[in-house]
Write a protein that holds these residues in place. Structure first.
Motif, PDB file in Angstrom:
ATOM      1  N   PHE A 154      56.107   1.854 -36.656  1.00 66.78           N
ATOM      2  CA  PHE A 154      56.266   3.466 -36.621  1.00 66.78           C
ATOM      3  C   PHE A 154      55.034   3.982 -37.476  1.00 66.78           C
ATOM      4  CE2 PHE A 154      59.531   6.630 -38.010  1.00 66.78           C
ATOM      5  CZ  PHE A 154      58.747   7.731 -37.163  1.00 66.78           C
ATOM      6  N   GLU A 155      54.800   3.555 -38.733  1.00 70.83           N
ATOM      7  CA  GLU A 155      53.703   3.971 -39.488  1.00 70.83           C
ATOM      8  C   GLU A 155      52.454   3.859 -38.524  1.00 70.83           C
ATOM      9  OE1 GLU A 155      51.578   2.990 -43.622  1.00 70.83           O
ATOM     10  OE2 GLU A 155      53.316   1.695 -43.097  1.00 70.83           O
ATOM     11  N   THR A 158      52.259   6.447 -36.151  1.00 70.42           N
ATOM     12  CA  THR A 158      52.228   7.907 -36.771  1.00 70.42           C
ATOM     13  C   THR A 158      50.809   8.115 -37.071  1.00 70.42           C
ATOM     14  OG1 THR A 158      54.553   7.735 -37.520  1.00 70.42           O
ATOM     15  CG2 THR A 158      52.994   9.467 -38.571  1.00 70.42           C
ATOM     16  N   ALA A 162      48.133  10.929 -35.955  1.00 69.55           N
ATOM     17  CA  ALA A 162      47.510  11.727 -37.106  1.00 69.55           C
ATOM     18  C   ALA A 162      45.965  11.743 -37.361  1.00 69.55           C
ATOM     19  CB  ALA A 162      48.048  11.379 -38.322  1.00 69.55           C
ATOM     20  N   THR A 171      42.557   9.835 -42.615  1.00 68.43           N
ATOM     21  CA  THR A 171      44.081   9.479 -42.482  1.00 68.43           C
ATOM     22  C   THR A 171      44.446   8.344 -43.260  1.00 68.43           C
ATOM     23  OG1 THR A 171      43.506  10.165 -40.044  1.00 68.43           O
ATOM     24  CG2 THR A 171      45.492   8.793 -40.635  1.00 68.43           C
ATOM     25  N   PHE A 178      51.956   9.950 -46.407  1.00 64.96           N
ATOM     26  CA  PHE A 178      52.740  10.041 -45.277  1.00 64.96           C
ATOM     27  C   PHE A 178      53.958   8.938 -45.329  1.00 64.96           C
ATOM     28  CE2 PHE A 178      49.269  11.602 -42.781  1.00 64.96           C
ATOM     29  CZ  PHE A 178      49.852  12.220 -41.804  1.00 64.96           C
ATOM     30  N   PHE A 182      57.834  10.576 -45.079  1.00 67.47           N
ATOM     31  CA  PHE A 182      58.648  10.330 -44.047  1.00 67.47           C
ATOM     32  C   PHE A 182      59.479   8.924 -44.473  1.00 67.47           C
ATOM     33  CE2 PHE A 182      54.993  12.278 -42.009  1.00 67.47           C
ATOM     34  CZ  PHE A 182      55.714  13.396 -41.328  1.00 67.47           C
ATOM     35  N   PHE A 185      59.099   5.458 -43.509  1.00 69.58           N
ATOM     36  CA  PHE A 185      59.079   5.415 -42.220  1.00 69.58           C
ATOM     37  C   PHE A 185      60.549   4.439 -41.705  1.00 69.58           C
ATOM     38  CE2 PHE A 185      54.809   5.998 -42.594  1.00 69.58           C
ATOM     39  CZ  PHE A 185      54.394   7.137 -41.695  1.00 69.58           C
ATOM     40  N   LYS A 211      52.389  18.195 -35.897  1.00 71.10           N
ATOM     41  CA  LYS A 211      52.536  16.752 -36.428  1.00 71.10           C
ATOM     42  C   LYS A 211      53.965  16.282 -36.940  1.00 71.10           C
ATOM     43  CE  LYS A 211      47.575  16.031 -36.233  1.00 71.10           C
ATOM     44  NZ  LYS A 211      46.507  15.382 -36.713  1.00 71.10           N
ATOM     45  N   VAL A 215      56.634  13.537 -35.510  1.00 70.88           N
ATOM     46  CA  VAL A 215      56.950  12.396 -35.804  1.00 70.88           C
ATOM     47  C   VAL A 215      58.627  12.213 -36.038  1.00 70.88           C
ATOM     48  CG1 VAL A 215      57.208  11.137 -38.286  1.00 70.88           C
ATOM     49  CG2 VAL A 215      55.055  12.251 -37.525  1.00 70.88           C
ATOM     50  N   ASN A 218      59.692  11.406 -32.534  1.00 72.44           N
ATOM     51  CA  ASN A 218      59.517  10.094 -32.384  1.00 72.44           C
ATOM     52  C   ASN A 218      60.574   9.119 -32.968  1.00 72.44           C
ATOM     53  OD1 ASN A 218      57.066  10.819 -30.644  1.00 72.44           O
ATOM     54  ND2 ASN A 218      55.764  10.277 -32.169  1.00 72.44           N
TER      55      ASN A 218
END
Length: 312
Positions: A154-155, A158, A162, A171, A178, A182, A185, A211, A215, A218
């Motif tokens: 998942f990370e 993402t 991104a 990034t 991030f 989140f 994740f 974005k 996320v 998703n």
């Protein structure tokens, strides 16, 4: 004409004395030349026979291998070079674990960095001496390594979305942000974020609102995939039959930005409602998650990542 015959002709009055002397001198000179010529040809013939007798005998045949296998011949030197190359290849195979016995005993689930004989190992051509250390570390430790953990998948999905419009170095520098934004994740926790919380996350961590919303959406789709397939890992790895794709690119510009496989995965994910999953993003994700090993053949990380294909 002999000397006796010459004297006889002189007495008979047929030859004069001066002519007789010249004739006798010529006769003797001719005899000497004949003797010398005969002796010289005999010496040459004898030397040829001696040379021939040392190497050959009449009626005897010799195989060509005696010539090609003679020490110091071109064929012998070439044969030694080939033998040395084969020996070196066997050493490399044993070192990198390509032999059957080594593959059987290879049970590690993590990549052990290869100790390269040179202080500066050869990497993929898109890395340069001026590349950011964060990006180099990502290439050396993560890129192309198969990932089977749902949170990490998942990370990486993402992060792949991104970096569109940006670059991987930027990034990767925001990676920890991030993770905090989140909830490391955890899909179930991210899916619960309200509109107000998404706005706060966007402002605090300087992530575009579109974005952030992508996320969260998703995360909800990942929960649905888990209900259908049991895990995100089973769903994604099912597209490659649970075995990484190992490519053999020699030049950096030959690595595609998308493939037919990434297009098929993208098409299915879009159908299920995922966002930021175009073919290019999906292919970048496949490289990051190790679904495909796009390290160049000249890169020192190609072989270690290829060996991991035998350890799902």
């Amino acid at each position: 004409m002999s000397r006796t015959e010459t004297v006889g002709l002189t007495r008979g009055g047929m030859l004069q004395a001066s002519s007789c002397n010249r004739l006798m001198n010529c006769s003797e000179s001719f005899k000497r030349d004949s003797v010398i010529s005969n002796s010289g040809s005999a010496k040459v013939r004898g030397s040829l026979e001696r040379k021939k007798s040392k190497s050959f005998k009449e009626g005897e045949s010799f195989p060509s291998c005696l010539i090609t296998e003679a020490p110091g011949s071109i064929a012998a030197v070439r044969r030694e070079q080939v033998a040395a190359q084969l020996a070196l290849r066997k050493l490399k195979i044993a070192h990198y674990g390509r032999s059957k016995s080594t593959l059987t005993n290879f049970n590690s689930s993590k990549v052990v960095p290869l100790i390269h004989p040179q202080p500066h190992p050869q990497r993929c051509s898109f890395l340069t001496p001026t590349s950011d250390p964060v990006y180099v570390a990502y290439h050396d430790e993560e890129w192309g390594v198969p990932v089977h953990d749902d949170k990490t998948l998942f990370e990486l999905l993402t992060l792949s979305g991104a970096q569109v419009g940006s670059d991987w170095t930027t990034t990767l520098r925001k990676r920890h942000g991030f993770r905090k934004a989140f909830m490391e994740f955890e899909a179930e926790e991210v899916a619960k974020l309200s509109e107000k919380e998404m706005n706060a996350t966007s402002i605090e961590y300087k992530i575009e609102m579109s974005k952030v919303r992508g996320v969260v959406e998703n995360a909800t789709k990942i929960i649905e995939v888990k209900k259908t397939f049991g895990s995100l890992e089973r769903y994604l790895w099912g597209f490659v039959n649970h075995k990484p794709i190992s490519t053999n690119y020699k030049l950096g510009h030959k690595i595609p930005v998308k493939t037919s496989k990434s297009e098929s995965i993208s098409k299915d994910m879009v159908r299920r409602g995922f966002r930021f999953v175009g073919p290019t993003v999906v292919h970048s994700f496949m490289q990051a998650a190790g679904l495909t090993n796009d390290h160049l053949l000249t890169c020192y990380r190609h072989m270690p990542c290829t060996l991991l294909t035998t350890n799902p």
